[in-house]
Structures are given as C-alpha cells and as structure tokens.
Design a protein around this motif. Structure first.
Motif, PDB file in Angstrom:
ATOM      1  N   ASN A  83       0.863  -1.167   0.000  1.00  0.00           N
ATOM      2  CA  ASN A  83       0.000   0.000   0.000  1.00  0.00           C
ATOM      3  C   ASN A  83       0.903   1.222   0.000  1.00  0.00           C
ATOM      4  OD1 ASN A  83      -2.298   1.516  -0.025  1.00  0.00           O
ATOM      5  ND2 ASN A  83      -2.882   1.096   2.081  1.00  0.00           N
ATOM      6  N   ALA A  84       0.564   2.230  -0.778  1.00  0.00           N
ATOM      7  CA  ALA A  84       1.364   3.448  -0.870  1.00  0.00           C
ATOM      8  C   ALA A  84       0.704   4.575  -0.106  1.00  0.00           C
ATOM      9  CB  ALA A  84       1.538   3.852  -2.332  1.00  0.00           C
ATOM     10  N   SER A  85       1.547   5.452   0.406  1.00  0.00           N
ATOM     11  CA  SER A  85       1.045   6.659   1.050  1.00  0.00           C
ATOM     12  C   SER A  85       0.603   7.639  -0.026  1.00  0.00           C
ATOM     13  CB  SER A  85       2.153   7.297   1.890  1.00  0.00           C
ATOM     14  OG  SER A  85       3.178   7.799   1.031  1.00  0.00           O
ATOM     15  N   THR A  86      -0.032   8.708   0.377  1.00  0.00           N
ATOM     16  CA  THR A  86      -0.271   9.795  -0.550  1.00  0.00           C
ATOM     17  C   THR A  86       1.064  10.517  -0.752  1.00  0.00           C
ATOM     18  OG1 THR A  86      -0.851  11.283   1.259  1.00  0.00           O
ATOM     19  CG2 THR A  86      -2.670  10.117   0.177  1.00  0.00           C
ATOM     20  N   VAL A  87       1.195  11.219  -1.839  1.00  0.00           N
ATOM     21  CA  VAL A  87       2.427  11.945  -2.121  1.00  0.00           C
ATOM     22  C   VAL A  87       2.521  13.134  -1.167  1.00  0.00           C
ATOM     23  CG1 VAL A  87       3.641  13.316  -3.856  1.00  0.00           C
ATOM     24  CG2 VAL A  87       2.495  11.200  -4.507  1.00  0.00           C
TER      25      VAL A  87
END
Length: 94
Positions: A83-87
């Motif tokens: 899962n990626a964070s928001t930029v």
C-alpha cells in the motif's frame, strides 16, 4: 490479510526547510498491518532512496538545493500485500 496502512510525515505540517542552514528533511512513516510487515520503501521524485526493514521507519533526506521535493512511501507486509502513502510535498527555500 489486508494491505498495510501508511502515513508519511516530514517534520511539522507546512514547514518550509531552509537551504543551506538545514541539512536534511526528516521523513517518518507510520505503518500498521494486521499480521507482519516486511519492509517500507521511501521514494523521492519517483526514485527509491531508502528501504527500511525495522521500525522506527525514518529517513533523513539530504537537502542539496531549493525547490519542491516530493516523497512517497510504500509498505509491504509479509503476505506480499502493499500500500502506498499519498504523495507528500515539501518546500525548500533559501
């Protein structure tokens, strides 16, 4: 198993870093998973700059110029979910 949750921080919200008086942007990642984490990857401008396997998940990014820096963190759990964070955008000024 569900993907990990990821929150990315760079010091105080809205902080403007000063070049050359400040040497690094402190990046911290808050990660949670319902089983076990494998690693956290930190990206700057789309390039992998750190792979962290143990908490606390933190990285000091060197400040080399003024401008805008963008960061993203991707967490991987032991089951292979990610899962990626928001930029996160950070400003560096003179």
């Amino acid at each position: 198993n569900i993907p990990p949750t990821v929150v990315l921080n760079a010091g105080e919200p809205g902080k403007v870093y000063r070049f050359p008086s400040e040497e690094a942007i402190p990046i911290s990642v808050i990660v949670a998973d319902n089983l076990a984490l494998d690693r956290v990857e930190i990206y700057n401008e789309g390039r992998l700059v750190a792979t962290l396997r143990e908490g606390p998940f933190a990285y000091n990014h060197p400040i080399t110029a003024v401008g805008t820096e963008t960061f993203e963190a991707v967490a991987f759990d032991a089951a292979g979910n990610s899962n990626a964070s928001t930029v996160l955008t950070v400003e560096v000024a003179r």
